[in-house]
Motif scaffolding. Structure first.
Motif, mmCIF file in Angstrom:
data_model
loop_
_atom_site.group_PDB
_atom_site.id
_atom_site.type_symbol
_atom_site.label_atom_id
_atom_site.label_comp_id
_atom_site.label_asym_id
_atom_site.label_seq_id
_atom_site.Cartn_x
_atom_site.Cartn_y
_atom_site.Cartn_z
ATOM 1 N N GLN A 14 0.809 -0.843 0.002
ATOM 2 C CA GLN A 14 0.197 0.220 0.242
ATOM 3 C C GLN A 14 0.654 0.995 0.123
ATOM 4 O OE1 GLN A 14 -2.517 -0.610 3.020
ATOM 5 N NE2 GLN A 14 -4.191 -2.521 2.340
ATOM 6 N N LEU A 15 1.644 1.333 -0.746
ATOM 7 C CA LEU A 15 2.718 2.300 -1.048
ATOM 8 C C LEU A 15 2.262 3.311 -2.241
ATOM 9 C CD1 LEU A 15 6.272 0.664 -0.467
ATOM 10 C CD2 LEU A 15 4.928 1.890 1.094
ATOM 11 N N SER A 16 2.015 4.753 -2.201
ATOM 12 C CA SER A 16 2.689 5.119 -3.272
ATOM 13 C C SER A 16 3.463 5.423 -4.605
ATOM 14 C CB SER A 16 2.133 7.019 -3.171
ATOM 15 O OG SER A 16 3.149 7.137 -2.662
ATOM 16 N N MET A 17 3.256 5.172 -5.018
ATOM 17 C CA MET A 17 4.797 5.541 -6.127
ATOM 18 C C MET A 17 6.053 6.195 -5.654
ATOM 19 S SD MET A 17 6.072 4.186 -8.619
ATOM 20 C CE MET A 17 4.752 3.440 -9.511
ATOM 21 N N PRO A 18 5.764 7.607 -5.281
ATOM 22 C CA PRO A 18 6.946 8.745 -4.627
ATOM 23 C C PRO A 18 7.562 7.978 -3.800
ATOM 24 C CG PRO A 18 5.643 10.188 -4.923
ATOM 25 C CD PRO A 18 4.247 8.453 -5.125
ATOM 26 N N GLN A 19 7.003 7.164 -2.768
ATOM 27 C CA GLN A 19 6.667 5.842 -1.733
ATOM 28 C C GLN A 19 8.086 4.544 -1.987
ATOM 29 O OE1 GLN A 19 2.765 5.441 0.336
ATOM 30 N NE2 GLN A 19 2.690 7.099 1.518
ATOM 31 N N TRP A 20 7.914 4.049 -2.865
ATOM 32 C CA TRP A 20 8.121 3.059 -3.384
ATOM 33 C C TRP A 20 8.792 3.405 -3.650
ATOM 34 C CZ3 TRP A 20 6.766 -2.224 -3.496
ATOM 35 C CH2 TRP A 20 7.774 -2.774 -4.640
ATOM 36 N N LYS A 21 9.376 4.382 -4.868
ATOM 37 C CA LYS A 21 10.924 4.701 -4.743
ATOM 38 C C LYS A 21 11.827 5.326 -3.964
ATOM 39 C CE LYS A 21 9.375 6.764 -9.702
ATOM 40 N NZ LYS A 21 8.964 8.099 -10.473
ATOM 41 N N ALA A 22 10.841 5.456 -2.921
ATOM 42 C CA ALA A 22 11.942 6.518 -1.701
ATOM 43 C C ALA A 22 12.109 4.977 -0.677
ATOM 44 C CB ALA A 22 11.080 7.432 -1.101
ATOM 45 N N VAL A 23 11.367 3.593 -0.943
ATOM 46 C CA VAL A 23 11.759 2.505 -0.193
ATOM 47 C C VAL A 23 13.214 2.324 -1.078
ATOM 48 C CG1 VAL A 23 11.253 0.366 0.376
ATOM 49 C CG2 VAL A 23 9.758 2.892 1.068
ATOM 50 N N THR A 24 12.962 2.132 -2.304
ATOM 51 C CA THR A 24 13.968 1.318 -3.333
ATOM 52 C C THR A 24 15.289 2.046 -2.866
ATOM 53 O OG1 THR A 24 13.346 2.156 -5.278
ATOM 54 C CG2 THR A 24 12.155 0.886 -4.816
ATOM 55 N N LEU A 25 15.781 3.094 -2.702
ATOM 56 C CA LEU A 25 16.627 3.435 -2.279
ATOM 57 C C LEU A 25 17.366 2.683 -1.707
ATOM 58 C CD1 LEU A 25 15.552 7.903 -2.769
ATOM 59 C CD2 LEU A 25 17.377 6.660 -4.336
ATOM 60 N N PHE A 26 17.101 2.699 -0.243
ATOM 61 C CA PHE A 26 17.190 1.738 0.556
ATOM 62 C C PHE A 26 18.163 0.557 -0.114
ATOM 63 C CE2 PHE A 26 14.917 5.157 2.074
ATOM 64 C CZ PHE A 26 15.565 5.619 3.565
ATOM 65 N N ILE A 27 17.779 0.055 -0.681
ATOM 66 C CA ILE A 27 18.617 -1.221 -1.281
ATOM 67 C C ILE A 27 20.054 -1.528 -1.314
ATOM 68 C CG2 ILE A 27 19.037 -2.785 -3.593
ATOM 69 C CD1 ILE A 27 15.964 -2.120 -4.252
ATOM 70 N N ILE A 82 7.877 10.871 3.533
ATOM 71 C CA ILE A 82 8.505 9.776 4.478
ATOM 72 C C ILE A 82 7.323 10.171 5.987
ATOM 73 C CG2 ILE A 82 10.018 10.553 6.623
ATOM 74 C CD1 ILE A 82 11.537 9.257 3.621
ATOM 75 N N ASP A 83 6.881 11.318 6.117
ATOM 76 C CA ASP A 83 6.311 11.071 7.059
ATOM 77 C C ASP A 83 5.082 10.067 6.727
ATOM 78 O OD1 ASP A 83 6.910 13.570 8.394
ATOM 79 O OD2 ASP A 83 5.594 15.009 7.296
ATOM 80 N N GLN A 84 3.930 10.061 5.939
ATOM 81 C CA GLN A 84 3.082 8.538 5.446
ATOM 82 C C GLN A 84 4.561 7.227 5.929
ATOM 83 O OE1 GLN A 84 0.643 9.156 5.274
ATOM 84 N NE2 GLN A 84 1.202 11.444 5.835
ATOM 85 N N LEU A 85 5.556 6.960 5.399
ATOM 86 C CA LEU A 85 6.089 5.818 5.791
ATOM 87 C C LEU A 85 6.407 5.126 7.029
ATOM 88 C CD1 LEU A 85 8.752 6.099 2.450
ATOM 89 C CD2 LEU A 85 6.848 4.604 2.993
ATOM 90 N N VAL A 86 6.374 6.759 7.672
ATOM 91 C CA VAL A 86 6.952 6.186 9.786
ATOM 92 C C VAL A 86 5.275 5.911 9.788
ATOM 93 C CG1 VAL A 86 7.022 7.624 11.153
ATOM 94 C CG2 VAL A 86 8.386 7.832 9.613
ATOM 95 N N LYS A 87 4.796 7.193 9.291
ATOM 96 C CA LYS A 87 3.772 5.780 9.785
ATOM 97 C C LYS A 87 2.861 4.454 9.921
ATOM 98 C CE LYS A 87 0.751 10.078 9.330
ATOM 99 N NZ LYS A 87 0.036 10.986 9.170
ATOM 100 N N LYS A 88 3.722 3.817 8.221
ATOM 101 C CA LYS A 88 3.358 2.596 8.458
ATOM 102 C C LYS A 88 4.327 1.214 8.919
ATOM 103 C CE LYS A 88 1.128 4.326 3.765
ATOM 104 N NZ LYS A 88 1.104 4.136 2.096
#
Length: 156
Positions: free
Chosen positions: A41-54, A79-85
């Motif tokens: 349940q990630l938006s595209m910007p959130q998905w892209k942000a998470v994949t940076l951590f690879i 990032i706030d949204q990713l913290v909430k998740k």
């Protein structure tokens, strides 16, 4: 190289890239990449942000904003949204508390493992269809492209 020849290559590239993107969208679900995308349940910007951590354990907020070409408040909202998740967490730099570092939570690390596994499976499947020489040429081409992009970035 003459301008006419470059124009011919530009036209060919402009035809190829959308077709490649379309085929990747068709091909990727075979590896459940987009089902996993929806599961998280990630938006595209959130998905892209998470994949940076690879490839990196943590980022400064300002660094993330610069990578995405976003303002700091816009990146902060993402990032706030990713913290909430419970996918990322904020930490303050021990040497300079003004610096906020973003890193993955355990849940975020599990997501990255699934994403990386999916990407590896897809790349392995695609590369199997190339000869060894074509695989090497593909890597050299990507490395050359990256070098050109880095040099262009430095010029600006």
């Amino acid at each position: 190289m003459s301008d006419g020849k470059i124009e011919k290559y530009v036209n060919k590239i402009m035809q190829l890239i959308p077709n490649i993107m379309q085929m990747l969208n068709v091909y990727a679900p075979k590896f459940n990449q987009f089902e996993k995308f929806e599961d998280f349940q990630l938006s595209m910007p959130q998905w892209k942000a998470v994949t940076l951590f690879i490839h990196k354990d943590s980022f400064k907020m300002t660094e993330l904003a610069k990578i995405f070409g976003l303002t700091l408040p816009t990146m902060t909202h993402c990032i706030d949204q990713l913290v909430k998740k419970d996918i990322v967490k904020r930490n303050h730099d021990e040497k300079d508390r003004r610096i906020v570092l973003i890193s993955l939570t355990v849940k975020g690390q599990e997501i990255i493992k699934k994403i990386e596994s999916c990407h590896r499976d897809m790349m392995t499947s695609l590369l199997k269809n190339l000869t060894t020489d074509d695989q090497k040429a593909f890597i050299v081409t990507l490395e050359n492209l990256l070098g050109i992009l880095k040099r262009q970035k430095e010029v600006k």
